[in-house]
Design a protein around this motif. Sequence first.
Motif, mmCIF file in Angstrom:
data_model
loop_
_atom_site.group_PDB
_atom_site.id
_atom_site.type_symbol
_atom_site.label_atom_id
_atom_site.label_comp_id
_atom_site.label_asym_id
_atom_site.label_seq_id
_atom_site.Cartn_x
_atom_site.Cartn_y
_atom_site.Cartn_z
ATOM 1 N N VAL A 46 20.339 33.115 26.129
ATOM 2 C CA VAL A 46 19.653 31.594 25.752
ATOM 3 C C VAL A 46 20.738 30.594 26.768
ATOM 4 O O VAL A 46 20.071 29.449 27.043
ATOM 5 N N ALA A 47 21.660 30.926 27.461
ATOM 6 C CA ALA A 47 22.252 30.060 28.514
ATOM 7 C C ALA A 47 21.775 30.426 29.892
ATOM 8 O O ALA A 47 22.340 29.613 30.629
ATOM 9 N N LEU A 48 21.060 31.208 30.021
ATOM 10 C CA LEU A 48 20.463 31.481 31.295
ATOM 11 C C LEU A 48 19.230 30.688 31.663
ATOM 12 O O LEU A 48 18.313 31.029 31.522
ATOM 13 N N THR A 49 19.540 29.398 32.149
ATOM 14 C CA THR A 49 18.526 28.599 32.321
ATOM 15 C C THR A 49 18.953 27.655 33.643
ATOM 16 O O THR A 49 20.170 27.427 33.975
ATOM 17 N N ASP A 50 17.844 27.209 34.095
ATOM 18 C CA ASP A 50 18.169 26.139 35.152
ATOM 19 C C ASP A 50 19.141 25.151 34.994
ATOM 20 O O ASP A 50 19.945 24.678 35.667
ATOM 21 N N GLN A 51 18.852 24.414 33.750
ATOM 22 C CA GLN A 51 19.521 22.954 33.580
ATOM 23 C C GLN A 51 21.071 23.496 33.344
ATOM 24 O O GLN A 51 21.924 22.688 33.888
ATOM 25 N N THR A 102 22.735 26.244 34.545
ATOM 26 C CA THR A 102 23.341 26.760 35.916
ATOM 27 C C THR A 102 23.551 25.552 36.888
ATOM 28 O O THR A 102 24.488 25.496 37.613
ATOM 29 N N LEU A 103 22.639 24.654 37.058
ATOM 30 C CA LEU A 103 22.672 23.481 38.072
ATOM 31 C C LEU A 103 23.732 22.426 37.836
ATOM 32 O O LEU A 103 24.135 21.823 38.523
ATOM 33 N N ALA A 104 24.016 22.589 36.187
ATOM 34 C CA ALA A 104 25.332 21.592 35.914
ATOM 35 C C ALA A 104 26.443 22.153 36.060
ATOM 36 O O ALA A 104 27.449 21.442 35.756
ATOM 37 N N ALA A 105 26.485 23.357 36.580
ATOM 38 C CA ALA A 105 27.856 24.015 36.605
ATOM 39 C C ALA A 105 28.791 23.396 37.613
ATOM 40 O O ALA A 105 28.298 22.718 38.603
ATOM 41 N N GLU A 106 30.149 23.363 37.418
ATOM 42 C CA GLU A 106 31.019 22.670 38.182
ATOM 43 C C GLU A 106 31.144 23.203 39.657
ATOM 44 O O GLU A 106 30.994 22.524 40.703
ATOM 45 N N GLU A 107 31.088 24.454 39.847
ATOM 46 C CA GLU A 107 30.581 25.189 40.981
ATOM 47 C C GLU A 107 29.705 26.387 40.683
ATOM 48 O O GLU A 107 29.768 27.013 39.608
ATOM 49 N N ARG A 108 29.009 26.900 41.569
ATOM 50 C CA ARG A 108 28.462 28.096 41.635
ATOM 51 C C ARG A 108 28.015 28.920 43.069
ATOM 52 O O ARG A 108 28.525 28.307 44.090
ATOM 53 N N VAL A 109 27.306 30.058 42.778
ATOM 54 C CA VAL A 109 27.263 30.572 44.131
ATOM 55 C C VAL A 109 26.642 29.788 45.229
ATOM 56 O O VAL A 109 25.500 29.170 45.034
ATOM 57 N N ASP A 110 27.454 29.618 46.375
ATOM 58 C CA ASP A 110 26.826 28.545 47.430
ATOM 59 C C ASP A 110 26.356 29.210 48.707
ATOM 60 O O ASP A 110 25.862 28.710 49.532
ATOM 61 N N ARG A 111 26.746 30.550 48.759
ATOM 62 C CA ARG A 111 26.117 31.254 50.024
ATOM 63 C C ARG A 111 26.275 32.958 49.658
ATOM 64 O O ARG A 111 26.956 33.269 48.907
ATOM 65 N N PHE A 112 25.680 33.474 50.701
ATOM 66 C CA PHE A 112 25.376 35.041 50.723
ATOM 67 C C PHE A 112 25.278 35.510 51.952
ATOM 68 O O PHE A 112 24.872 34.747 52.914
ATOM 69 N N THR A 113 25.912 36.660 52.434
ATOM 70 C CA THR A 113 25.771 37.256 53.706
ATOM 71 C C THR A 113 25.182 38.527 53.497
ATOM 72 O O THR A 113 25.730 39.436 52.716
ATOM 73 N N ILE A 114 24.290 39.265 54.245
ATOM 74 C CA ILE A 114 23.972 40.439 54.101
ATOM 75 C C ILE A 114 24.839 41.418 55.012
ATOM 76 O O ILE A 114 24.859 40.950 56.236
ATOM 77 N N GLU A 115 25.622 42.311 54.513
ATOM 78 C CA GLU A 115 26.327 43.022 55.506
ATOM 79 C C GLU A 115 25.824 44.498 55.801
ATOM 80 O O GLU A 115 25.980 44.709 56.904
ATOM 81 N N ASP A 116 24.895 45.152 55.037
ATOM 82 C CA ASP A 116 24.442 46.178 55.659
ATOM 83 C C ASP A 116 23.084 46.699 54.595
ATOM 84 O O ASP A 116 23.023 46.304 53.707
ATOM 85 N N THR A 117 22.361 47.245 55.226
ATOM 86 C CA THR A 117 20.992 47.756 54.640
ATOM 87 C C THR A 117 20.896 49.349 55.001
ATOM 88 O O THR A 117 20.904 49.781 56.270
ATOM 89 N N THR A 118 20.759 50.240 54.129
ATOM 90 C CA THR A 118 20.590 51.676 54.068
ATOM 91 C C THR A 118 19.298 52.028 53.419
ATOM 92 O O THR A 118 19.046 51.884 52.415
ATOM 93 N N ILE A 119 18.252 52.819 54.248
ATOM 94 C CA ILE A 119 17.159 53.511 53.761
ATOM 95 C C ILE A 119 17.197 54.853 53.863
ATOM 96 O O ILE A 119 17.513 55.347 54.739
ATOM 97 N N ASP A 120 16.907 55.504 52.593
ATOM 98 C CA ASP A 120 16.942 56.835 52.516
ATOM 99 C C ASP A 120 15.507 57.419 51.850
ATOM 100 O O ASP A 120 15.568 57.477 50.720
ATOM 101 N N GLY A 121 14.603 57.613 52.673
ATOM 102 C CA GLY A 121 13.330 57.823 51.980
ATOM 103 C C GLY A 121 12.667 56.517 51.384
ATOM 104 O O GLY A 121 12.425 55.604 51.884
ATOM 105 N N ASP A 122 12.138 56.829 50.246
ATOM 106 C CA ASP A 122 12.027 55.603 49.202
ATOM 107 C C ASP A 122 12.941 54.971 48.516
ATOM 108 O O ASP A 122 12.608 54.322 47.458
ATOM 109 N N THR A 123 14.111 55.141 48.840
ATOM 110 C CA THR A 123 15.063 54.400 48.160
ATOM 111 C C THR A 123 15.988 53.663 49.398
ATOM 112 O O THR A 123 16.095 54.062 50.407
#
Length: 349
Positions: free
Chosen positions: A79-84, A86-107
Amino acid sequence: MPPTPAAAGPSPAPLRCRRWWLLGGIAALLALVLVLPQVLVGERSPETEARSFLQAILDADTDTVREHMVEPEEGVLDVALTDQVTLAAEERVDRFTIEDTTIDGDTAQVTATLSLGRRTQETTLHLTRHREGALRRPVWELEPVELPVMRVAVPVSAPAVLINGVEVPLPEDVMATQAFGLVEVHLVVLPGVYQVSAPEGGEAVTPTTVRSTIPPVLGPWLNSLIEIGYELTETGEEQLGTYLIDTALAECARSTQPRPENCPFGASEEVTGEGAWKILTPPQIHVAGGAAGYYDAYGYGGLAEFTVTAEDGSTTVQRVPIEEAAIGMMDREGRFYGTWFGNQETTYY
């Protein structure tokens, strides 16, 4: 001279043939329109799918997040997982970086680092490739992601919890598990810094606010239990004191035992017979504070009298001070109750 036969008209076969060619051309064109975009777009990479999900976290797009989250376990509320909220949080996730991608067949696995202010945390997203559509176009699909859970102890009288000032109603069946104290609830949330409190509870109490930090984690994670509650105002202290004297103490005074259980007075050990109690001076009540939905109180300065009448009609009177600890609590309707700690056969820790 025989008559000349009429000239034969044009054969309808070529006309029908042209119509079939026209219909075939239209069908081919439609097929091209439908198929060509799929061919040109090609396969979305695992990294693209992972970026889309992580961007939804940054944007507080909880609808998209819900599409990829693990179904909460029994007793865990979303019930707490809402836009309202999350947007009102004092701080929240502000960035991300893709470090690595590994492909093995269909996974595939995509490793990324999430940042929440100065906090960083590496996480791994798992994807599976399957094929859909008439052309069996390969599509990468994100496997369900488990989100962190916030543990909050909420007063039984609170119908909701305030998160970042946003009221989040709680199901009635969750709050009906006990009559007094706090009820522990588990709430699915996104990483962030949250201000958590109980809603307004009337003139007798003031809500307390607790700051909770959920780190930039994706996966099974529980915070240490945080307690929210109410501090008593002067009005609340008066109401609790009134209950301890007018109800709890009055009930003690109706006892005929020399040392009534859970009462703030008692006759000396040499007094063994039954008798009658009388409150000469009610005690003053001091409320010292509280925790876990209970309030510590102390009664002092009171005076009680115990009278024993012998078979011959003679009486023995003993006066004793009223000085003892007590505890108060609120029920689900916000009413105060309390009990004294005197003359207990059981030791409470």
